[in-house]
Write a protein that holds these residues in place. Structure first.
Motif, PDB file in Angstrom:
ATOM      1  N   UNK A 242       0.828  -1.206   0.000  1.00  0.00           N
ATOM      2  CA  UNK A 242       0.000   0.000   0.000  1.00  0.00           C
ATOM      3  C   UNK A 242       0.860   1.253   0.000  1.00  0.00           C
ATOM      4  N   UNK A 243       2.047   1.150   0.606  1.00  0.00           N
ATOM      5  CA  UNK A 243       3.020   2.245   0.633  1.00  0.00           C
ATOM      6  C   UNK A 243       4.377   1.708   0.197  1.00  0.00           C
ATOM      7  N   UNK A 244       5.192   2.547  -0.408  1.00  0.00           N
ATOM      8  CA  UNK A 244       6.587   2.168  -0.652  1.00  0.00           C
ATOM      9  C   UNK A 244       7.254   2.010   0.700  1.00  0.00           C
ATOM     10  N   UNK A 245       7.834   0.832   0.964  1.00  0.00           N
ATOM     11  CA  UNK A 245       8.478   0.599   2.247  1.00  0.00           C
ATOM     12  C   UNK A 245       9.966   0.312   2.057  1.00  0.00           C
ATOM     13  N   UNK A 246      10.651  -0.136   3.097  1.00  0.00           N
ATOM     14  CA  UNK A 246      12.102  -0.335   3.022  1.00  0.00           C
ATOM     15  C   UNK A 246      12.487  -1.456   2.070  1.00  0.00           C
ATOM     16  N   UNK A 247      11.556  -2.393   1.817  1.00  0.00           N
ATOM     17  CA  UNK A 247      11.824  -3.508   0.897  1.00  0.00           C
ATOM     18  C   UNK A 247      11.636  -3.102  -0.555  1.00  0.00           C
ATOM     19  N   UNK A 248      10.790  -2.123  -0.809  1.00  0.00           N
ATOM     20  CA  UNK A 248      10.414  -1.766  -2.188  1.00  0.00           C
ATOM     21  C   UNK A 248      11.603  -1.489  -3.110  1.00  0.00           C
ATOM     22  N   UNK A 249      12.666  -0.805  -2.668  1.00  0.00           N
ATOM     23  CA  UNK A 249      13.784  -0.555  -3.591  1.00  0.00           C
ATOM     24  C   UNK A 249      14.455  -1.824  -4.115  1.00  0.00           C
TER      25      UNK A 249
ATOM     26  N   UNK B 166      10.394   2.779  14.982  1.00  0.00           N
ATOM     27  CA  UNK B 166      10.844   3.950  14.213  1.00  0.00           C
ATOM     28  C   UNK B 166      12.050   3.554  13.352  1.00  0.00           C
ATOM     29  N   UNK B 167      12.559   4.530  12.595  1.00  0.00           N
ATOM     30  CA  UNK B 167      13.771   4.296  11.819  1.00  0.00           C
ATOM     31  C   UNK B 167      13.541   3.719  10.443  1.00  0.00           C
ATOM     32  N   UNK B 168      12.426   4.029   9.816  1.00  0.00           N
ATOM     33  CA  UNK B 168      12.155   3.547   8.452  1.00  0.00           C
ATOM     34  C   UNK B 168      12.893   4.405   7.426  1.00  0.00           C
ATOM     35  N   UNK B 169      13.366   3.750   6.373  1.00  0.00           N
ATOM     36  CA  UNK B 169      13.939   4.474   5.232  1.00  0.00           C
ATOM     37  C   UNK B 169      12.836   4.953   4.297  1.00  0.00           C
ATOM     38  N   UNK B 170      11.696   4.263   4.342  1.00  0.00           N
ATOM     39  CA  UNK B 170      10.554   4.617   3.502  1.00  0.00           C
ATOM     40  C   UNK B 170       9.279   4.575   4.361  1.00  0.00           C
ATOM     41  N   UNK B 171       8.185   4.001   3.842  1.00  0.00           N
ATOM     42  CA  UNK B 171       6.890   3.855   4.540  1.00  0.00           C
ATOM     43  C   UNK B 171       6.124   5.162   4.677  1.00  0.00           C
ATOM     44  N   UNK B 172       6.311   6.059   3.735  1.00  0.00           N
ATOM     45  CA  UNK B 172       5.502   7.271   3.708  1.00  0.00           C
ATOM     46  C   UNK B 172       6.099   8.408   4.512  1.00  0.00           C
ATOM     47  N   UNK B 173       5.525   9.597   4.310  1.00  0.00           N
ATOM     48  CA  UNK B 173       6.093  10.823   4.872  1.00  0.00           C
ATOM     49  C   UNK B 173       6.085  10.864   6.398  1.00  0.00           C
ATOM     50  N   UNK B 174       5.167  10.138   7.035  1.00  0.00           N
ATOM     51  CA  UNK B 174       5.090  10.194   8.493  1.00  0.00           C
ATOM     52  C   UNK B 174       6.053   9.233   9.181  1.00  0.00           C
TER      53      UNK B 174
ATOM     54  N   UNK C 176       9.181   8.054   7.259  1.00  0.00           N
ATOM     55  CA  UNK C 176      10.481   8.085   6.598  1.00  0.00           C
ATOM     56  C   UNK C 176      11.493   8.944   7.357  1.00  0.00           C
ATOM     57  N   UNK C 177      12.633   8.309   7.676  1.00  0.00           N
ATOM     58  CA  UNK C 177      13.773   8.992   8.297  1.00  0.00           C
ATOM     59  C   UNK C 177      13.424   9.667   9.626  1.00  0.00           C
ATOM     60  N   UNK C 178      12.467   9.107  10.351  1.00  0.00           N
ATOM     61  CA  UNK C 178      12.105   9.637  11.668  1.00  0.00           C
ATOM     62  C   UNK C 178      12.624   8.681  12.739  1.00  0.00           C
ATOM     63  N   UNK C 179      13.669   9.096  13.427  1.00  0.00           N
ATOM     64  CA  UNK C 179      14.216   8.302  14.521  1.00  0.00           C
ATOM     65  C   UNK C 179      15.000   7.091  14.036  1.00  0.00           C
ATOM     66  N   UNK C 180      15.742   6.441  14.955  1.00  0.00           N
ATOM     67  CA  UNK C 180      16.503   5.237  14.608  1.00  0.00           C
ATOM     68  C   UNK C 180      15.715   3.963  14.913  1.00  0.00           C
ATOM     69  N   UNK C 181      16.122   2.889  14.266  1.00  0.00           N
ATOM     70  CA  UNK C 181      15.570   1.562  14.526  1.00  0.00           C
ATOM     71  C   UNK C 181      16.539   0.825  15.450  1.00  0.00           C
ATOM     72  N   UNK C 182      16.161   0.543  16.696  1.00  0.00           N
ATOM     73  CA  UNK C 182      17.111  -0.097  17.622  1.00  0.00           C
ATOM     74  C   UNK C 182      17.555  -1.478  17.173  1.00  0.00           C
TER      75      UNK C 182
END
Length: 793
Positions: free
Chosen positions: A465-472, A748-756, A758-764
């Motif tokens: 439904x959204x471009x996510x980290x796997x999509x590329x 948190x910590x997505x490279x993609x997954x939409x504007x809300x 993407x690039x918000x915080x790190x993924x532990x």
């Protein structure tokens, strides 16, 4: 058209608090604009089932002029009885997300680059069909695979059927194991595992199991916990939660017991030591329904007495010896004790052993003999579905009804390890891989093998439904509908005391350019020349309707109904009456859509121990054999000559803080973001940090004693460093975490997954060492040392 949520609701005449909240952007179909401006403002309601998690909560959607404006709980749905969680409330944010994919996309450039060009559905389906036909002509169907996020719906079974009809066994489901699943599979050798009934216990002991913030059904268990707490003065119920961090389950228990990470199995066997020494165990159950309990030097009592004296257990776990003794005696003296293991317990290097030890605690204490505490898995009239399995000797995947004890494991246990299994040459190179409802480039702890593996596969097709980290890393991305635009059915939720099917039906037609996954698979089967289903339905909705005809023909259960006591329902059943009258299937089908689903509160059989396989206790010899049998799951982790398997499995992974600034990293999930998908929805982003008052960014929870030693105060910034990298977080100083861990929320910590997101915080999880439980293939979230540095502003 893109407008704010506030403006959208105000255009429909909704003002005040209902139009408040986060004023994020919503993407509204252009054809609705005239309705928004000049519609008659007619209110209607539709029933469906939430698809944000596998819990199966019924929902009631309010529409104005056929436009969805809010989601409520369905008051007659048995799972949630009108209640809903924040994820359920936020569903419209997924439906109206401004970054939804609206047409098929073909990758441009190299894999790993998020660069796309739009193509038509006809071209996309033609490319996929051509690839599938080529594999069939070459008799290379085993080079096709499907990686599928299992949300406990009929669609998962349908996708598995698609793989089977292709002639492949490479169906890779992704989901977390159920409560007690690892241990009960190892103890009984039967799948699916037994269910439990919390209302029948008088002593609940949970090892890492957080029923209030994770699967199988947090809304149901939050309601049930409230009921159990109210009745506690009358029933005397005691609830003890064992974990290194106080989750909501710990806060709602009568006692929270801090334990060192990855030592819960040691604690369980320390309690077993006391129960055996006191001779306060269930001798009758063990004599009748267990095997090899006593058999010389290598039996279970010998292992426990040799390795798990309470003093040694205390040194390993950090739990005082007196507490081990007290817990063991309280638990074994209860009339209906119940020990559960799951959650963080199955995210460790000792996952299977911990759950096996906890299962043994149930066998010893009399839990399995207690009246109605344990039940058979909830059945369905159409029978059990085949299970995707992994044969540990060969690394071969297969789809079969029964699993073979000892050699087979449910495939979802080790799905995260697929690239490692492939690199070991244990299944064929894939020519085409489909991916749906899962983001394998975000959730695993080791992303590099996934990137390399997906890069080598010539054709990767993703439904999203959204471009996510796997999509590329996909070659084609197909726009999928949300659960509010499609037909499906949620299957019975494990450990709920009834059988049920939650109906998902389209609240609105699919948004322009999107298609349901089930319909796409049917079209591909037709184009490829595969007979996917004997009834040859024209749509996935037709397949669902055919399944429901089996329910109707069985005469069991009923569509959801308004408040009627179960005693009254039982009286109706005895007389052969139903709550509703539906002489024809069309009437039954109409009622299902009106009420939101089907349930059968009487279809929850007690365990017939005479028909079940006997319980098998863990022993040194069995652990040694399993370690060798499943060496494929963790190359290089076999017990070395001169080492005992017990020390290798239980004591070696216990990593204590070695320096003042050293911690064990302990990622944890929250109700708002169990899988990481919630980050795409602003409401969930906002309220995830409601309690610590940290919004739209993860934080780190630290024990006050450790904070003082590092001269840290609440709100300071810290740098968390591991061998895989570093992240900067705000520290929250709280007494609800062990002094040895640094707890960080996952999501948190997505490279993609939409504007809300993407690039918000790190993924532990990106900081974690890629360590695996050698007996189950489960990756560990609790085995990584990190160093903490104060960041001066």
């Amino acid at each position: 058209m893109k407008i704010t949520r506030r403006n959208f609701l105000q255009m429909l005449g909704i003002t005040g608090a209902a139009a408040g909240g986060i004023s994020q952007v919503w993407a509204i179909p252009d054809k609705w604009i005239e309705k928004l401006q000049d519609g008659p403002r007619i209110e209607t309601w539709k029933m469906s089932t939430c698809g944000q998690c596998p819990a199966g909560c019924g929902i009631r959607v309010r529409l104005i002029d056929e436009i969805p404006v809010r989601i409520f709980g369905n008051p007659i749905a048995p799972v949630n009885s009108g209640f809903t969680c924040p994820m359920g409330e936020a569903g419209l944010e997924l439906l109206y997300h401004p970054d939804r994919i609206r047409q098929p996309m073909r990758r441009k450039g190299k894999k790993g680059e998020s660069s796309w060009e739009p193509i038509s559905w006809e071209e996309a389906l033609g490319r996929i069909s051509e690839g599938l036909q080529g594999l069939l002509k070459k008799k290379q169907a085993d080079r096709f695979g499907f990686f599928f996020g299992d949300r406990n719906t009929l669609l998962t079974r349908f996708a598995g059927d698609f793989v089977t009809r292709m002639g492949s066994a490479n169906f890779f489901p992704w989901r977390a194991p159920g409560i007690n699943e690892l241990g009960l599979w190892q103890a009984f050798g039967e799948f699916p595992p037994l269910s439990f009934d919390l209302e029948k216990t008088d002593y609940l002991l949970t090892f890492g199991t957080n029923l209030l913030e994770g699967p199988p059904s947090p809304v149901y268990f939050n309601r049930l916990y409230g009921k159990l707490k109210e009745s506690r003065p009358r029933t005397g119920l005691k609830m003890v939660h064992v974990d290194a961090r106080m989750s909501q389950a710990g806060k709602n228990a009568t006692e929270w017991l801090q334990v060192r990470p990855e030592t819960m199995g040691v604690l369980a066997l320390g309690m077993a030591y006391v129960i055996l020494r006191d001779k306060n165990f269930d001798e009758e159950f063990i004599a009748r329904h267990a095997q090899d309990f006593q058999g010389g030097k290598e039996d279970f009592p010998s292992m426990v007495s040799r390795y798990y004296h309470p003093d040694k257990v205390s040194a390993i776990t950090g739990v005082p010896t007196d507490t081990v003794l007290r817990l063991a005696r309280e638990f074994s003296s209860a009339k209906a004790p119940l020990a559960l293991s799951g959650g963080v317990a199955d995210r460790s290097e000792t996952a299977l052993f911990t759950q096996w030890a906890v299962a043994s605690l149930n066998a010893l204490s009399g839990s399995f003999s207690a009246n109605k505490v344990w039940r058979e898995p909830v059945p369905l009239p159409w029978g059990l579905s085949p299970v995707s399995s992994l044969t540990t000797r060969t690394g071969v995947f297969s789809i079969k009804p029964p699993l073979a004890p000892g050699t087979d494991l449910p495939a979802h246990w080790a799905s995260e390890e697929l690239p490692h299994l492939r690199s070991a040459g244990k299944f064929p190179d894939l020519d085409m891989l489909m991916i749906a409802q899962v983001d394998p480039l975000y959730q695993p702890i080791d992303r590099k093998p996934w990137q390399d593996w997906l890069t080598r596969i010539p054709r990767v097709v993703q439904f999203a439904t959204l471009v996510d980290d796997t999509s590329p890393y996909a070659d084609l991305v197909l726009p999928a509908t949300t659960y509010l635009e499609q037909w499906d059915a949620t299957l019975p939720v494990p450990n709920l005391p009834f059988s049920h099917l939650g109906l998902q039906q389209p609240i609105v037609p699919p948004f322009n350019g999107t298609r349901p996954i089930g319909d796409v698979l049917l079209q591909l089967a037709t184009d490829t020349g595969i007979t996917l289903l004997p009834e040859k339905p024209k749509s996935y909705a037709g397949h669902l309707e055919t399944r429901m005809k089996t329910i109707f023909a069985s005469g069991k259960g009923t569509p959801y109904f308004e408040a009627v006591s179960l005693n009254f329902l039982e009286e109706l059943r005895k007389r052969g009456w139903q709550v509703y009258s539906y002489p024809a299937f069309a009437d039954f089908w109409r009622l299902l859509q009106e009420k939101g689903g089907w349930w059968d509160p009487g279809e929850y059989p007690e365990v017939d121990w005479k028909k079940r396989k006997k319980f098998t206790f863990p022993t040194v010899a069995r652990l040694d054999a399993l370690l060798k049998e499943r060496a494929l799951l963790s190359p290089g982790r076999e017990a070395q000559k001169g080492d005992t398997p017990l020390r290798t499995l239980l004591e070696a992974p216990v990593r204590k803080a070695e320096t003042p600034d050293s911690f064990l990293l302990a990622p944890f999930t929250t109700l708002m973001d169990m899988t990481g998908e919630g980050a795409s929805q602003p409401l969930l982003q906002e309220i995830t940090g409601l309690i610590p008052r940290v919004y739209w960014y993860p934080w780190a929870e630290m024990n006050p004693g450790r904070a003082r030693k590092l001269s840290l105060e609440d709100g300071n910034l810290i740098r968390v460093v591991s061998v895989k990298g570093s992240v900067t977080l705000c520290v929250k100083v709280v007494p609800t975490v062990s002094s040895e861990i640094l707890a960080v929320p996952f999501g948190k910590g997505h490279k993609e997954s939409g504007r809300y997101a993407k690039d918000i915080g790190p993924n532990p999880v990106a900081l974690i060492d890629p360590l695996v439980d050698p007996l189950s293939g489960r990756t560990s979230w609790q085995s990584t040392h990190v160093r903490v540095e104060k960041v001066n502003k």
